[in-house]
Design a protein around this motif. Structure first.
Motif, PDB file in Angstrom:
ATOM      1  N   LEU A 290      69.324  -1.866 -47.135  1.00 27.65           N
ATOM      2  CA  LEU A 290      68.809  -0.518 -46.733  1.00 27.65           C
ATOM      3  C   LEU A 290      67.666   0.295 -47.085  1.00 27.65           C
ATOM      4  CD1 LEU A 290      72.865   1.342 -45.944  1.00 27.65           C
ATOM      5  CD2 LEU A 290      71.139   0.128 -44.479  1.00 27.65           C
ATOM      6  N   VAL A 291      67.607  -0.195 -48.434  1.00 31.11           N
ATOM      7  CA  VAL A 291      66.105   0.470 -48.530  1.00 31.11           C
ATOM      8  C   VAL A 291      64.702  -0.523 -48.042  1.00 31.11           C
ATOM      9  CG1 VAL A 291      64.531   0.039 -51.187  1.00 31.11           C
ATOM     10  CG2 VAL A 291      67.142   1.137 -50.644  1.00 31.11           C
ATOM     11  N   ARG A 292      65.005  -1.785 -48.233  1.00 28.39           N
ATOM     12  CA  ARG A 292      64.292  -2.208 -46.828  1.00 28.39           C
ATOM     13  C   ARG A 292      63.881  -2.219 -45.513  1.00 28.39           C
ATOM     14  NH1 ARG A 292      66.461  -7.231 -50.011  1.00 28.39           N
ATOM     15  NH2 ARG A 292      64.925  -7.583 -51.695  1.00 28.39           N
ATOM     16  N   HIS A 293      65.700  -2.573 -45.524  1.00 30.85           N
ATOM     17  CA  HIS A 293      65.587  -1.613 -43.486  1.00 30.85           C
ATOM     18  C   HIS A 293      64.797  -0.284 -43.757  1.00 30.85           C
ATOM     19  CE1 HIS A 293      67.080  -1.384 -39.657  1.00 30.85           C
ATOM     20  NE2 HIS A 293      67.486   0.019 -39.938  1.00 30.85           N
ATOM     21  N   TYR A 294      64.807   0.632 -43.587  1.00 29.16           N
ATOM     22  CA  TYR A 294      64.546   1.864 -43.407  1.00 29.16           C
ATOM     23  C   TYR A 294      63.370   1.979 -43.992  1.00 29.16           C
ATOM     24  CZ  TYR A 294      68.686   3.479 -42.467  1.00 29.16           C
ATOM     25  OH  TYR A 294      70.078   3.571 -41.098  1.00 29.16           O
ATOM     26  N   ALA A 295      62.069   1.316 -45.168  1.00 35.37           N
ATOM     27  CA  ALA A 295      61.201   1.473 -45.407  1.00 35.37           C
ATOM     28  C   ALA A 295      60.517   0.111 -44.698  1.00 35.37           C
ATOM     29  CB  ALA A 295      61.432   0.268 -46.614  1.00 35.37           C
ATOM     30  N   LYS A 296      60.866  -0.394 -43.974  1.00 33.86           N
ATOM     31  CA  LYS A 296      59.823  -1.322 -42.397  1.00 33.86           C
ATOM     32  C   LYS A 296      60.067  -0.137 -41.409  1.00 33.86           C
ATOM     33  CE  LYS A 296      60.117  -5.437 -40.179  1.00 33.86           C
ATOM     34  NZ  LYS A 296      60.776  -6.661 -39.941  1.00 33.86           N
ATOM     35  N   LEU A 297      61.279   0.657 -41.307  1.00 31.71           N
ATOM     36  CA  LEU A 297      61.805   1.446 -40.081  1.00 31.71           C
ATOM     37  C   LEU A 297      60.686   2.161 -40.220  1.00 31.71           C
ATOM     38  CD1 LEU A 297      63.077   1.563 -37.402  1.00 31.71           C
ATOM     39  CD2 LEU A 297      64.757   3.576 -38.757  1.00 31.71           C
TER      40      LEU A 297
ATOM     41  N   ALA B 166      73.774   4.740 -51.110  1.00 28.53           N
ATOM     42  CA  ALA B 166      74.558   4.097 -51.978  1.00 28.53           C
ATOM     43  C   ALA B 166      75.633   2.321 -52.034  1.00 28.53           C
ATOM     44  CB  ALA B 166      76.109   4.830 -52.616  1.00 28.53           C
ATOM     45  N   LYS B 167      76.222   2.215 -52.303  1.00 31.02           N
ATOM     46  CA  LYS B 167      77.195   1.340 -51.541  1.00 31.02           C
ATOM     47  C   LYS B 167      78.271   1.562 -50.459  1.00 31.02           C
ATOM     48  CE  LYS B 167      77.499  -2.663 -54.227  1.00 31.02           C
ATOM     49  NZ  LYS B 167      76.163  -3.720 -53.804  1.00 31.02           N
TER      50      LYS B 167
ATOM     51  N   LEU C 251      81.801  -1.148 -43.864  1.00 32.89           N
ATOM     52  CA  LEU C 251      81.401  -2.171 -43.878  1.00 32.89           C
ATOM     53  C   LEU C 251      81.877  -2.675 -42.639  1.00 32.89           C
ATOM     54  CD1 LEU C 251      80.745  -3.433 -47.348  1.00 32.89           C
ATOM     55  CD2 LEU C 251      79.280  -3.269 -46.468  1.00 32.89           C
ATOM     56  N   GLU C 252      83.040  -2.660 -42.388  1.00 30.70           N
ATOM     57  CA  GLU C 252      84.231  -3.031 -41.017  1.00 30.70           C
ATOM     58  C   GLU C 252      83.532  -2.804 -40.703  1.00 30.70           C
ATOM     59  OE1 GLU C 252      87.831  -2.641 -42.536  1.00 30.70           O
ATOM     60  OE2 GLU C 252      88.293  -4.113 -44.403  1.00 30.70           O
ATOM     61  N   ARG C 253      83.340  -1.449 -39.995  1.00 28.81           N
ATOM     62  CA  ARG C 253      82.244  -1.031 -39.015  1.00 28.81           C
ATOM     63  C   ARG C 253      81.606  -1.517 -38.590  1.00 28.81           C
ATOM     64  NH1 ARG C 253      85.077   4.264 -40.932  1.00 28.81           N
ATOM     65  NH2 ARG C 253      87.122   4.578 -39.448  1.00 28.81           N
TER      66      ARG C 253
ATOM     67  N   ILE D  68      84.231  -9.873 -45.178  1.00 27.97           N
ATOM     68  CA  ILE D  68      83.334  -8.918 -46.910  1.00 27.97           C
ATOM     69  C   ILE D  68      84.228  -9.354 -47.407  1.00 27.97           C
ATOM     70  CG2 ILE D  68      83.759  -6.851 -47.592  1.00 27.97           C
ATOM     71  CD1 ILE D  68      83.501  -5.537 -44.916  1.00 27.97           C
ATOM     72  N   GLN D  69      86.036 -10.076 -47.374  1.00 28.87           N
ATOM     73  CA  GLN D  69      86.325 -10.329 -48.886  1.00 28.87           C
ATOM     74  C   GLN D  69      85.741 -12.213 -48.987  1.00 28.87           C
ATOM     75  OE1 GLN D  69      90.253 -10.934 -47.165  1.00 28.87           O
ATOM     76  NE2 GLN D  69      91.106  -9.358 -49.446  1.00 28.87           N
ATOM     77  N   MET D  70      85.307 -12.606 -48.192  1.00 27.12           N
ATOM     78  CA  MET D  70      84.998 -14.302 -49.162  1.00 27.12           C
ATOM     79  C   MET D  70      83.091 -13.844 -49.371  1.00 27.12           C
ATOM     80  SD  MET D  70      86.120 -16.544 -46.070  1.00 27.12           S
ATOM     81  CE  MET D  70      86.148 -15.652 -44.548  1.00 27.12           C
ATOM     82  N   CYS D  71      82.611 -12.926 -48.470  1.00 28.46           N
ATOM     83  CA  CYS D  71      80.960 -13.058 -48.574  1.00 28.46           C
ATOM     84  C   CYS D  71      80.523 -11.906 -49.583  1.00 28.46           C
ATOM     85  CB  CYS D  71      80.709 -13.518 -47.379  1.00 28.46           C
ATOM     86  SG  CYS D  71      80.356 -14.071 -46.412  1.00 28.46           S
ATOM     87  N   GLY D  72      81.820 -10.596 -50.444  1.00 25.10           N
ATOM     88  CA  GLY D  72      81.285  -9.546 -51.042  1.00 25.10           C
ATOM     89  C   GLY D  72      80.783  -8.520 -50.194  1.00 25.10           C
ATOM     90  N   ASP D  73      80.378  -7.275 -50.735  1.00 24.38           N
ATOM     91  CA  ASP D  73      80.281  -6.229 -50.362  1.00 24.38           C
ATOM     92  C   ASP D  73      79.553  -5.780 -49.966  1.00 24.38           C
ATOM     93  OD1 ASP D  73      80.270  -5.369 -52.577  1.00 24.38           O
ATOM     94  OD2 ASP D  73      81.491  -3.700 -53.428  1.00 24.38           O
ATOM     95  N   ASP D  74      78.285  -6.549 -50.001  1.00 24.09           N
ATOM     96  CA  ASP D  74      76.377  -6.125 -50.357  1.00 24.09           C
ATOM     97  C   ASP D  74      76.094  -6.440 -48.558  1.00 24.09           C
ATOM     98  OD1 ASP D  74      73.912  -5.702 -50.517  1.00 24.09           O
ATOM     99  OD2 ASP D  74      73.959  -6.972 -52.299  1.00 24.09           O
ATOM    100  N   LEU D  75      75.375  -5.698 -47.973  1.00 23.11           N
ATOM    101  CA  LEU D  75      75.308  -5.769 -47.349  1.00 23.11           C
ATOM    102  C   LEU D  75      73.837  -7.075 -47.002  1.00 23.11           C
ATOM    103  CD1 LEU D  75      75.018  -2.492 -45.254  1.00 23.11           C
ATOM    104  CD2 LEU D  75      75.742  -4.011 -44.481  1.00 23.11           C
ATOM    105  N   LEU D  76      73.335  -7.408 -48.240  1.00 21.16           N
ATOM    106  CA  LEU D  76      71.958  -8.451 -47.964  1.00 21.16           C
ATOM    107  C   LEU D  76      73.197  -9.377 -47.598  1.00 21.16           C
ATOM    108  CD1 LEU D  76      69.792  -7.761 -51.028  1.00 21.16           C
ATOM    109  CD2 LEU D  76      69.423  -7.530 -48.763  1.00 21.16           C
TER     110      LEU D  76
END
Length: 186
Positions: free
Chosen positions: A31-38, A147-148, A154-156, A178-186
């Motif tokens: 989200l830091v990267r996304h909003y910086a670019k936006l 924040a995380k 995350l599901e939504r 999310i269970q398989m990949c983790g809870d980080d949006l990256l």
């Protein structure tokens, strides 16, 4: 200005009601990267000149270079955008720290200065220097902590992204991703 939420930041960017200073930080680096670019894209517009967009690595801690870029006038545009990535406030000496706070107090109206922390990790609650920097950022402009997100959010988010791409995913399957990949949006 106070600390903004993600929704308040979206609204501010959409309305082009830009502050002179932004500090984006937090655990959710995507989200830091996304909003910086936006933000950068909205400040500069579609037909921008490279003269009005400068990206500086904060790893050098060169406050003089940041100040020089921020104080320069835009070329044939309403404003310019200076992005500083991963400035480590903890590593600045007292002289550079004072220069930084002086810069934040005297930012020109024609500049949008963005401090983005896309990789730098720090705990604002445990660091007096970061707390002071965040307070100065709120006084000079806008700070946003990403924040995380919780599992439900995350599901939504995954379901929304899939829908925007013309696909669909159930919330149950999003939870499995999310269970398989983790809870980080990256």
């Amino acid at each position: 200005m106070p600390q903004l939420t993600e929704n308040e930041l979206k609204k501010q960017i959409r309305e082009k009601a830009f502050a002179r200073f932004y500090l984006f930080y937090g655990e959710e680096k995507f989200l830091v990267r996304h909003y910086a670019k936006l933000l950068t894209g909205k400040v500069l517009g579609k037909e921008y000149s490279d003269f009005n967009h400068q990206v500086i690595s904060g790893a050098s801690g060169d406050i003089e270079a940041i100040a020089e870029a921020a104080e320069a006038l835009p070329m044939m545009a309403e404003r310019k955008c200076v992005v500083v990535n991963d400035l480590d406030v903890e590593g600045l000496n007292a002289q550079n720290t004072n220069k930084l706070y002086q810069l934040l107090e005297d930012l020109p109206e024609t500049t949008v200065l963005l401090f983005a922390m896309p990789t730098l990790e720090f705990e604002a609650k445990r660091s007096a220097k970061w707390r002071k920097c965040i307070a100065a950022g709120q006084k000079a402009g806008v700070t946003v902590e990403f924040a995380k997100r919780g599992t439900t959010a995350l599901e939504r988010q995954l379901a929304d992204w899939a829908e925007k791409l013309g696909c669909s995913i159930t919330l149950i399957n999003a939870g499995k991703v999310i269970q398989m990949c983790g809870d980080d949006l990256l």
